[in-house]
Design a protein around this motif. Structure first.
Motif, PDB file in Angstrom:
ATOM      1  N   GLU A   1      40.231 -20.416 -33.596  1.00  0.00           N
ATOM      2  CA  GLU A   1      39.729 -19.058 -33.368  1.00  0.00           C
ATOM      3  C   GLU A   1      38.203 -19.039 -33.354  1.00  0.00           C
ATOM      4  OE1 GLU A   1      39.726 -14.976 -32.716  1.00  0.00           O
ATOM      5  OE2 GLU A   1      41.385 -16.410 -32.608  1.00  0.00           O
ATOM      6  N   LEU A   2      37.590 -19.806 -34.269  1.00  0.00           N
ATOM      7  CA  LEU A   2      36.125 -19.858 -34.300  1.00  0.00           C
ATOM      8  C   LEU A   2      35.577 -20.525 -33.046  1.00  0.00           C
ATOM      9  CD1 LEU A   2      35.532 -20.812 -38.051  1.00  0.00           C
ATOM     10  CD2 LEU A   2      35.417 -18.549 -36.980  1.00  0.00           C
ATOM     11  N   LEU A   3      36.285 -21.551 -32.550  1.00  0.00           N
ATOM     12  CA  LEU A   3      35.857 -22.196 -31.304  1.00  0.00           C
ATOM     13  C   LEU A   3      35.958 -21.222 -30.139  1.00  0.00           C
ATOM     14  CD1 LEU A   3      35.010 -24.626 -29.622  1.00  0.00           C
ATOM     15  CD2 LEU A   3      37.417 -25.328 -29.549  1.00  0.00           C
ATOM     16  N   LYS A   4      37.028 -20.459 -30.121  1.00  0.00           N
ATOM     17  CA  LYS A   4      37.204 -19.473 -29.051  1.00  0.00           C
ATOM     18  C   LYS A   4      36.062 -18.448 -29.064  1.00  0.00           C
ATOM     19  CE  LYS A   4      40.481 -15.968 -27.441  1.00  0.00           C
ATOM     20  NZ  LYS A   4      41.795 -15.316 -27.709  1.00  0.00           N
ATOM     21  N   GLN A   5      35.692 -18.012 -30.259  1.00  0.00           N
ATOM     22  CA  GLN A   5      34.591 -17.049 -30.362  1.00  0.00           C
ATOM     23  C   GLN A   5      33.263 -17.681 -29.964  1.00  0.00           C
ATOM     24  OE1 GLN A   5      34.421 -14.925 -34.046  1.00  0.00           O
ATOM     25  NE2 GLN A   5      36.618 -14.497 -34.092  1.00  0.00           N
ATOM     26  N   ALA A   6      33.079 -18.956 -30.365  1.00  0.00           N
ATOM     27  CA  ALA A   6      31.829 -19.631 -30.005  1.00  0.00           C
ATOM     28  C   ALA A   6      31.698 -19.766 -28.492  1.00  0.00           C
ATOM     29  CB  ALA A   6      31.775 -20.998 -30.675  1.00  0.00           C
ATOM     30  N   LYS A   7      32.799 -20.085 -27.816  1.00  0.00           N
ATOM     31  CA  LYS A   7      32.765 -20.193 -26.360  1.00  0.00           C
ATOM     32  C   LYS A   7      32.508 -18.832 -25.716  1.00  0.00           C
ATOM     33  CE  LYS A   7      35.717 -24.280 -25.889  1.00  0.00           C
ATOM     34  NZ  LYS A   7      36.997 -24.822 -25.358  1.00  0.00           N
ATOM     35  N   ALA A   8      33.111 -17.787 -26.310  1.00  0.00           N
ATOM     36  CA  ALA A   8      32.886 -16.435 -25.771  1.00  0.00           C
ATOM     37  C   ALA A   8      31.422 -16.041 -25.923  1.00  0.00           C
ATOM     38  CB  ALA A   8      33.793 -15.442 -26.489  1.00  0.00           C
ATOM     39  N   ARG A   9      30.823 -16.420 -27.070  1.00  0.00           N
ATOM     40  CA  ARG A   9      29.395 -16.132 -27.261  1.00  0.00           C
ATOM     41  C   ARG A   9      28.561 -16.836 -26.198  1.00  0.00           C
ATOM     42  NH1 ARG A   9      27.903 -17.508 -33.369  1.00  0.00           N
ATOM     43  NH2 ARG A   9      25.854 -16.940 -32.551  1.00  0.00           N
ATOM     44  N   THR A  10      28.904 -18.082 -25.937  1.00  0.00           N
ATOM     45  CA  THR A  10      28.143 -18.854 -24.949  1.00  0.00           C
ATOM     46  C   THR A  10      28.288 -18.262 -23.555  1.00  0.00           C
ATOM     47  OG1 THR A  10      28.526 -20.846 -26.271  1.00  0.00           O
ATOM     48  CG2 THR A  10      27.805 -21.157 -23.997  1.00  0.00           C
ATOM     49  N   GLU A  11      29.499 -17.815 -23.207  1.00  0.00           N
ATOM     50  CA  GLU A  11      29.704 -17.220 -21.891  1.00  0.00           C
ATOM     51  C   GLU A  11      28.876 -15.953 -21.725  1.00  0.00           C
ATOM     52  OE1 GLU A  11      33.839 -16.573 -21.474  1.00  0.00           O
ATOM     53  OE2 GLU A  11      34.367 -18.708 -21.325  1.00  0.00           O
ATOM     54  N   THR A  12      28.831 -15.142 -22.772  1.00  0.00           N
ATOM     55  CA  THR A  12      28.033 -13.915 -22.699  1.00  0.00           C
ATOM     56  C   THR A  12      26.553 -14.238 -22.517  1.00  0.00           C
ATOM     57  OG1 THR A  12      29.617 -12.763 -24.126  1.00  0.00           O
ATOM     58  CG2 THR A  12      27.420 -11.796 -23.935  1.00  0.00           C
ATOM     59  N   THR A  13      26.088 -15.250 -23.275  1.00  0.00           N
ATOM     60  CA  THR A  13      24.678 -15.636 -23.170  1.00  0.00           C
ATOM     61  C   THR A  13      24.375 -16.203 -21.788  1.00  0.00           C
ATOM     62  OG1 THR A  13      24.639 -16.135 -25.540  1.00  0.00           O
ATOM     63  CG2 THR A  13      22.883 -17.065 -24.199  1.00  0.00           C
ATOM     64  N   GLU A  14      25.297 -17.003 -21.255  1.00  0.00           N
ATOM     65  CA  GLU A  14      25.070 -17.596 -19.933  1.00  0.00           C
ATOM     66  C   GLU A  14      25.003 -16.526 -18.852  1.00  0.00           C
ATOM     67  OE1 GLU A  14      28.249 -20.356 -19.632  1.00  0.00           O
ATOM     68  OE2 GLU A  14      27.155 -22.005 -20.608  1.00  0.00           O
ATOM     69  N   LYS A  15      25.806 -15.478 -18.959  1.00  0.00           N
ATOM     70  CA  LYS A  15      25.742 -14.394 -17.977  1.00  0.00           C
ATOM     71  C   LYS A  15      24.389 -13.687 -18.027  1.00  0.00           C
ATOM     72  CE  LYS A  15      30.714 -13.474 -17.856  1.00  0.00           C
ATOM     73  NZ  LYS A  15      31.782 -12.489 -18.169  1.00  0.00           N
ATOM     74  N   GLN A  16      23.911 -13.445 -19.251  1.00  0.00           N
ATOM     75  CA  GLN A  16      22.597 -12.816 -19.374  1.00  0.00           C
ATOM     76  C   GLN A  16      21.504 -13.743 -18.854  1.00  0.00           C
ATOM     77  OE1 GLN A  16      21.359  -9.965 -20.026  1.00  0.00           O
ATOM     78  NE2 GLN A  16      23.196  -8.867 -20.759  1.00  0.00           N
ATOM     79  N   LEU A  17      21.693 -15.067 -19.109  1.00  0.00           N
ATOM     80  CA  LEU A  17      20.686 -16.022 -18.653  1.00  0.00           C
ATOM     81  C   LEU A  17      20.643 -16.058 -17.128  1.00  0.00           C
ATOM     82  CD1 LEU A  17      18.614 -18.091 -19.624  1.00  0.00           C
ATOM     83  CD2 LEU A  17      20.405 -19.832 -19.507  1.00  0.00           C
ATOM     84  N   GLU A  18      21.786 -15.947 -16.474  1.00  0.00           N
ATOM     85  CA  GLU A  18      21.818 -15.904 -15.011  1.00  0.00           C
ATOM     86  C   GLU A  18      21.108 -14.657 -14.493  1.00  0.00           C
ATOM     87  OE1 GLU A  18      25.835 -16.132 -13.798  1.00  0.00           O
ATOM     88  OE2 GLU A  18      26.149 -18.209 -14.463  1.00  0.00           O
TER      89      GLU A  18
END
Length: 474
Positions: A153-170
């Motif tokens: 579950e923590l890995l899933k949340q960590a990946k979700a955090r990264t996806e959100t950050t990557e969208k903002q970075l784009e």
């Protein structure tokens, strides 16, 4: 043969589960069943129980009379005693003897009966220790399984955090390339992306370690890359219904570890009685048969007679005359092995009494040692009771704390999610700055992590309390 075939099929199915690319998720029930079959510590406990079973059966068999036979065959040269005639011989002969002895103890201060009872308690304690090992194994497998789900579950949340950050970075990258964005916002978001990716790496490693820990309990060398099924209980966050005192009562009544200590105490009490039997005389009855053989033994057959001088003289009219006598002549025939064994057969029956008068204080010291063992068992039982109560109280407090934190954090997550939603809209529209956005995002992510940890900690403490109640948890 059928049981062996079934075992082979089950093992084949297990290996097939790991060899298929498209496998079904591994369940908690499967992990528990595999651990109960493969775990080495559990196998060691079972072997100790088998040893106790043999000791118990042997103590029961010791009540039976003993029957022993002996047989000797030898060759003697020089001066020796003929076992057939008990006379001295100076020749080479073959000799043999055989015997059969029956011995039965009539009374020995109830030593054998108390030994049986002591070994029976030890056997029951060993069986309880096997059950304790099974319960510990089930608990450890369950906790390891929950840790896997938590880390997943923590890995899933960590990946979700990264996806959100990557969208903002784009989005910021496009603005940066167009020259309309703040360069600092872009670089700050790059730093946040690095932090999020690092968190993903750490979460992946934690998940792999937790999977490795589980398969070590299952005694599986190769850790397969497989999925794990979720637990229905994860969706049921109801408050634990029992109090700590009720859990303690169930533990004292059902927990195998505590029962094993009680049985060890009962065995120690019988051990004192066994040692005290060293003061009491032992009465036994016996019966025996004995026979022997000697190659020097022979039958003497009369073959005639002859007149021989005795060496004495009789004087008649002044003249000495030798004294003669008639001597019967014999010829010796050897006696067969079978005839000697039959002819020399003898028997004896009797009662034997062994009275302990002085044995270097061995009996007294044995009693003292057994009393010390008895007191150690009492202390061990009381210490187990004390530690059990403390562990239950601690687990209960941790469970209540996790339950309360879960409900508080549920509201916190909702609040931070709403705050992040607002700040994300404001940041996308250029109303707020990057600091406010990242702060809001981290608050929401940290709250989600804390909520997941609280949920799994609560379920973990519930499983621990169920273990103390003596439940199988499978």
């Amino acid at each position: 043969m059928l049981a062996r075939l079934i075992t082979i099929l089950c093992l084949t199915a297990c290996f097939t589960l790991y060899s298929q690319e498209d496998t079904q998720p591994v369940t908690l029930e499967y992990c528990i069943e595999t651990a109960l079959q493969n775990n080495l510590d559990l196998k060691s406990s079972k072997l100790k129980a088998e040893t106790s079973d043999v000791n118990y059966r042997q103590s029961r068999a010791n009540i039976l009379p003993t029957l022993n036979a002996n047989y000797n065959l030898g060759l003697s040269s020089g001066r020796s005693i003929d076992p057939y005639t008990n006379s001295y011989l100076d020749q080479r002969l073959t000799y043999s003897n055989a015997g059969l002895r029956l011995n039965a103890v009539v009374f020995n201060g109830f030593r054998m009966l108390n030994t049986i009872r002591q070994n029976r308690y030890n056997l029951q304690a060993a069986e309880m220790e096997v059950k304790e090992a099974q319960q510990n194994l089930v608990l450890n497998v369950t906790l390891a399984y929950l840790q896997i789900l938590n880390n997943r579950e923590l890995l899933k949340q960590a990946k979700a955090r990264t996806e959100t950050t990557e969208k903002q970075l784009e989005r910021l990258s496009s603005l940066y390339e167009e020259g309309s964005g703040n360069p600092a916002d872009y670089t700050d978001m790059q730093g946040q992306e690095a932090l999020d990716k690092t968190a993903v790496i750490n979460a992946e490693n934690n998940l792999k370690v937790s999977v490795l820990n589980l398969y070590q309990l299952l005694n599986i060398d190769d850790v397969p890359d497989t999925a794990f099924a979720s637990l229905q209980a994860l969706d049921d966050m109801e408050k634990y219904q029992l109090s700590a005192a009720e859990v303690m009562d169930d533990a004292l009544a059902n927990l195998a570890a505590f029962k094993a200590k009680e049985l060890r105490l009962d065995a120690a009490k019988k051990g004192v009685k066994v040692a005290r039997a060293g003061y009491i005389p032992e009465v036994s009855v016996f019966g025996e048969l004995n026979t022997n053989y000697s190659s020097a033994a022979e039958f003497l057959n009369e073959i005639g007679s002859s007149v021989v001088e005795t060496g004495d003289f009789v004087s008649i009219d002044g003249q000495n005359h030798p004294v003669l006598r008639e001597e019967i002549q014999h010829e010796g025939d050897p006696i067969s092995y079978e005839d000697q064994f039959n002819n020399n057969l003898g028997s004896a029956v009797g009662v034997a009494v062994n009275i302990p008068l002085f044995n270097g204080f061995r009996a007294r010291n044995n009693v003292t040692l057994e009393k010390i063992k008895l007191e150690e068992s009492r202390v061990d039982l009381e210490n187990t009771r004390l530690q059990l109560g403390q562990a239950i109280e601690q687990a209960y407090l941790d469970m209540e704390s996790a339950f309360n934190r879960y409900h508080i954090l549920t509201g916190q997550v909702k609040a931070f999610e709403e705050s992040f939603r607002v700040n994300e809209v404001r940041f996308n529209n250029g109303v707020s700055n990057i600091v406010e956005y990242i702060t809001s995002k981290n608050n929401m992510d940290n709250a989600r992590i804390s909520l997941a940890n609280a949920k799994y900690e609560y379920l973990l403490r519930v499983r621990v309390l169920d273990y103390y109640r003596g439940l199988g948890m499978n």
